[in-house]
Scaffold this active site. Structure first.
Site, PDB file in Angstrom:
ATOM      1  N   ARG A 158       0.692  -1.438  -0.292  1.00  0.00           N
ATOM      2  CA  ARG A 158      -0.239  -0.157   0.263  1.00  0.00           C
ATOM      3  C   ARG A 158       0.700   0.848  -0.250  1.00  0.00           C
ATOM      4  NH1 ARG A 158      -2.600  -3.621  -0.674  1.00  0.00           N
ATOM      5  NH2 ARG A 158      -4.408  -4.478  -0.230  1.00  0.00           N
ATOM      6  N   SER A 204     -10.763  -1.059   4.204  1.00  0.00           N
ATOM      7  CA  SER A 204      -9.830  -1.618   5.256  1.00  0.00           C
ATOM      8  C   SER A 204      -8.967   0.008   6.376  1.00  0.00           C
ATOM      9  CB  SER A 204      -8.726  -2.228   5.368  1.00  0.00           C
ATOM     10  OG  SER A 204      -8.982  -3.301   4.369  1.00  0.00           O
ATOM     11  N   GLU A 256      -4.807   2.970   7.113  1.00  0.00           N
ATOM     12  CA  GLU A 256      -4.187   2.832   5.619  1.00  0.00           C
ATOM     13  C   GLU A 256      -5.135   4.166   4.800  1.00  0.00           C
ATOM     14  OE1 GLU A 256      -5.367  -1.087   3.762  1.00  0.00           O
ATOM     15  OE2 GLU A 256      -5.943   0.318   2.134  1.00  0.00           O
TER      16      GLU A 256
END
Ligand SMILES: Cc1cc2nc3c(=O)[nH]c(=O)nc-3n(C[C@H](O)[C@H](O)[C@H](O)COP(=O)(O)OP(=O)(O)OC[C@H]3O[C@@H](n4cnc5c(N)ncnc54)[C@H](O)[C@@H]3O)c2cc1C
Length: 332
Positions: free
Chosen positions: A164, A232, A327
């Site tokens: 990510r 998420s 995130e």
């Protein structure tokens, strides 16, 4: 170029927070974008580029310029017997790209079916799911430097990809705006079916894998159009082997995935162990089927969501000594 003042971002964030931005600016092509970058007012203002806002939390109204790309289009720019190179405008919806590739018989992104957002953001975020990451098919990312106003074509290696993560998220690197990417896709797909329920796909085809991924996602994830969310909320933390061992002594069933010299622990599991799955405060809740997702039950504010996230972080830190990192990107 589209310019709006005091513009509602409700349709530009998947939490569906009714926040407003002072200016909303949507450029149609690279020539438009260049004009924006050279504009002195733009240079002096606070600004933030967004896609569909599926990984953002607007904590309150935005007193600056929200930039959005309307650069679309998909074009094969090179082809061999084994591969095609597909150049895509950053403003294309990512899942439309996956659907198109699957319909053409080109493999490599079928496991990334159903991920919300735009193609430019997909390259910034290094989106991933079911054992695949976009970095594995990225050939080039075309992006404009916001400080020098120059365009550069980054190879996948230059993008500095990790979980990510990419150089486009690095606060120490020059800020860039992605306008196009080129993906290298396989004409003879090799299927990646290691992940859980995908193992069930018999005699796989691209269409079957896409269908299976969409079905699993539909089961596990809340549809942002029904229940506002940003996927998420936290990243899965990496802990040292010693730390993981200490947790395992207290919780023998703790899941852990060796990653280099660390162990990745699912953040959702940690939150669940704190008894927070399905918990609700006012209009914000921890999703009942997946503790990693925070949901807006209708009237939540960005502040309320941020507060709930803080209380989750504190609970996990208290119980496991692990610092969860969001995130989702906070925008204030
Ligand atoms: C239900 C749900 C499920 C999800 N599942 C997954 C999943 O399985 N895997 C996964 O990886 N993610 C997942 N996500 C997160 C999200 O879909 C991705 O992060 C997506 O790439 C964000 O795209 P976006 O267009 O909404 O970008 P935004 O959220 O608007 O922006 C994300 C970041 O990209 C930057 N950005 C956007 N466009 C550009 C551009 N053209 N140039 C430079 N920077 C840009 C923004 O500044 C910001 O930093 C999920 C989200 C939801 C709501």
């Amino acid at each position: 170029m589209r310019i709006e003042q005091n513009f509602s971002l409700e349709k530009y964030n998947t939490f569906h927070l009714p926040v407003k931005t002072r200016w909303f600016l949507e450029y149609a092509d690279e020539a438009d974008l260049q004009k924006v970058l050279h504009d002195e007012y733009f240079q002096e203002c606070l600004s933030q580029h967004i896609g569909q806002g599926s990984n953002l939390l607007f904590v309150n109204d935005y007193n600056g310029i929200i930039l959005h790309s309307a650069i679309r289009g998909m074009e094969v720019v090179r082809e061999t017997d084994e591969s095609v190179w597909l150049r895509i405008g950053a403003g294309e919806t990512w899942d439309d790209v996956v659907a198109y590739a699957v319909s053409q018989g080109w493999g490599g992104i079928e496991n990334l079916s159903g991920i919300p957002g735009e193609t430019g953001a997909a390259a910034v975020q290094n989106i991933g799911a079911y054992g695949a990451e976009i970095k594995d098919v990225i050939d080039t990312v075309e992006a404009w430097n916001q400080l020098t106003f120059e365009k550069h074509c980054f190879s996948a290696e230059e993008c500095g990809y990790a979980y990510r993560w990419s150089r486009f998220k690095d606060p120490h690197a020059d800020p860039h705006i992605v306008t196009y990417l080129v993906l290298k896709l396989a004409k003879n797909p090799v299927f990646n079916l290691e992940y859980g329920a995908l193992k069930e796909v018999k005699e796989p085809t691209l269409a079957k894998v896409r269908e299976a991924v969409l079905a699993i996602r539909g089961e596990k994830l809340p549809d942002p159009n029904v229940l506002g969310n940003a996927g998420s909320f936290f990243m899965n933390p990496l802990v040292s082997e010693e730390h993981f061992e200490r947790i395992r002594q207290a919780y023998p069933e703790v899941p852990g995935f060796p990653t280099g010299d660390k162990v990745k622990v699912p953040a959702g599991w940690l939150i669940e162990q704190c008894g927070l799955k399905g918990k609700r405060h006012g209009h914000v809740g921890v999703y009942e089927k997946q503790a990693l997702i925070l949901v807006n039950y209708g009237e939540a504010t960005g502040d309320e969501i941020a507060l709930m996230a803080e209380s989750i972080r504190a609970a996990v830190k208290d119980r496991f000594g692990i610092e969860l990192m969001p995130e989702v990107k906070y925008i204030a």
